[in-house]
Motif scaffolding. Sequence first.
Motif, short mmCIF file in Angstrom:
data_model
loop_
_atom_site.label_atom_id
_atom_site.label_comp_id
_atom_site.label_asym_id
_atom_site.label_seq_id
_atom_site.Cartn_x
_atom_site.Cartn_y
_atom_site.Cartn_z
N VAL A 114 -5.66 4.30 3.74
CA VAL A 114 -5.30 5.18 4.69
C VAL A 114 -3.95 5.05 5.35
N VAL A 115 -3.06 4.15 4.78
CA VAL A 115 -1.92 3.92 5.42
C VAL A 115 -1.01 5.13 5.54
N PRO A 116 -0.72 5.95 4.52
CA PRO A 116 0.08 7.10 4.54
C PRO A 116 -0.29 7.99 5.84
N TYR A 117 -1.78 8.00 6.08
CA TYR A 117 -2.17 8.77 7.16
C TYR A 117 -2.14 8.25 8.48
N THR A 118 -2.22 6.99 8.63
CA THR A 118 -2.24 6.22 9.70
C THR A 118 -0.77 5.75 10.33
N ARG A 119 0.06 5.68 9.36
CA ARG A 119 1.26 4.96 9.58
C ARG A 119 2.45 6.03 9.13
N GLY A 120 2.29 7.07 8.38
CA GLY A 120 2.99 8.20 8.01
C GLY A 120 3.82 7.71 6.87
N HIS A 121 4.96 8.53 6.41
CA HIS A 121 5.66 8.23 5.11
C HIS A 121 6.65 7.14 5.37
N GLU A 122 7.32 6.76 4.13
CA GLU A 122 8.26 5.64 4.36
C GLU A 122 9.31 5.63 5.27
N ARG A 123 9.55 4.67 5.88
CA ARG A 123 10.82 4.85 6.84
C ARG A 123 11.57 3.39 6.40
N MET A 124 12.62 3.34 6.16
CA MET A 124 13.37 2.15 5.97
C MET A 124 14.15 1.55 6.93
N ARG A 125 14.15 0.19 7.05
CA ARG A 125 15.20 -0.14 8.22
C ARG A 125 16.43 -0.53 7.68
N PRO A 126 17.56 -0.10 8.37
CA PRO A 126 18.90 -0.62 8.03
C PRO A 126 19.24 -1.74 7.65
N VAL B 234 11.79 -16.83 5.58
CA VAL B 234 11.68 -15.10 6.11
C VAL B 234 10.70 -14.62 4.85
N GLN B 235 9.73 -14.00 5.59
CA GLN B 235 8.87 -13.29 4.39
C GLN B 235 9.22 -11.59 4.81
N LEU B 236 9.50 -10.89 3.97
CA LEU B 236 9.85 -9.61 4.19
C LEU B 236 8.52 -8.65 3.97
N LEU B 237 8.35 -7.73 4.83
CA LEU B 237 7.06 -7.13 4.83
C LEU B 237 7.24 -5.62 4.77
N GLY B 238 6.42 -4.92 3.99
CA GLY B 238 6.40 -3.47 3.70
C GLY B 238 5.21 -3.12 2.84
N GLN B 239 4.76 -1.93 2.98
CA GLN B 239 3.57 -1.48 2.31
C GLN B 239 4.10 -1.60 0.80
N ILE B 240 5.00 -1.11 0.48
CA ILE B 240 5.56 -1.14 -1.12
C ILE B 240 6.91 -1.85 -0.80
N VAL B 241 7.10 -3.04 -0.75
CA VAL B 241 8.20 -3.80 -0.08
C VAL B 241 9.38 -3.49 -1.27
N ASN B 242 9.06 -3.44 -2.27
CA ASN B 242 10.09 -3.35 -3.32
C ASN B 242 10.73 -2.02 -3.67
N HIS B 243 10.15 -1.18 -2.88
CA HIS B 243 10.66 0.21 -3.02
C HIS B 243 11.95 0.64 -1.98
N PRO C 9 3.45 -2.46 -8.70
CA PRO C 9 3.76 -2.96 -10.01
C PRO C 9 4.81 -2.13 -10.58
N ARG C 10 4.64 -0.75 -10.34
CA ARG C 10 5.36 0.15 -10.88
C ARG C 10 7.15 0.48 -10.24
N HIS C 11 7.06 -0.41 -9.36
CA HIS C 11 8.57 -0.54 -8.60
C HIS C 11 9.32 -1.70 -8.90
N VAL C 12 8.64 -2.75 -10.09
CA VAL C 12 9.19 -4.03 -10.41
C VAL C 12 10.19 -3.63 -11.39
N THR C 13 11.35 -3.68 -11.15
CA THR C 13 12.47 -3.53 -12.04
C THR C 13 13.04 -4.96 -12.72
#
Length: 202
Positions: free
Chosen positions: A25-37, A56-65, A99-103
């Motif tokens: 439900v994340v895209p519906y409850t938190r909206g589209h991706e917004r990257m911090r500067p 430091v632990q970096l957080l993001g729904q798709i953190v490697n995007h 997985p699909r954003h692991v480069t």
Amino acid sequence: ARRLDPVKAYVTIIEGCNEFCAFCVVPYTRGHERMRPVAEILEDARQAAGSGAREVQLLGQIVNHYEAPDDPACDFPALLERLNEVEGLDRIRFASPHPRHVTSRMIAAMRDLPKVCRHLHLPVQSGSTRVLSTMRRRHTREDYLALVDRLRAAMPDIALSTDIIVGFPGETEADFQASLDLIEEVEFAQAYSFKYSPRPGT
């Protein structure tokens, strides 16, 4: 920011999600991706280190995007490189990547940067390609296992953890067995296992 953990600082780098996996439900409850500067993220990390945090632990729904809105040259591997230079930090972790954003550059950064922990939480969700397609995960069982091979070739000591959903609508006994087989093959250090949870919009 108020930091309740004296050792680890959690730093959000992305809010929202663009993936629209069928169970989430994340895209519906938190909206589209917004990257911090990136400038804000680095300042958060410096402040955390200055207050005594060692990790430091970096957080993001798709953190490697991650792609910095204030610096087109800064993607997720570049962010790891910049954080590796922050004085006072000993460890960098992140969750959760897709997985699909692991480069190849991300794998190289994990291998080469001394502060980046060799642990990767890599949600697979199912070991069945058929179920993965229904979940709209956009990777197959074969894709995932090939990625695991690449990661372990680069870092034989890497620890892998994952998420598994059981009982996704339409899952058969064969699909469930495929998940068990994948777990045995990968030999995860840790796995979070969940029964499918119906939510509005899923």
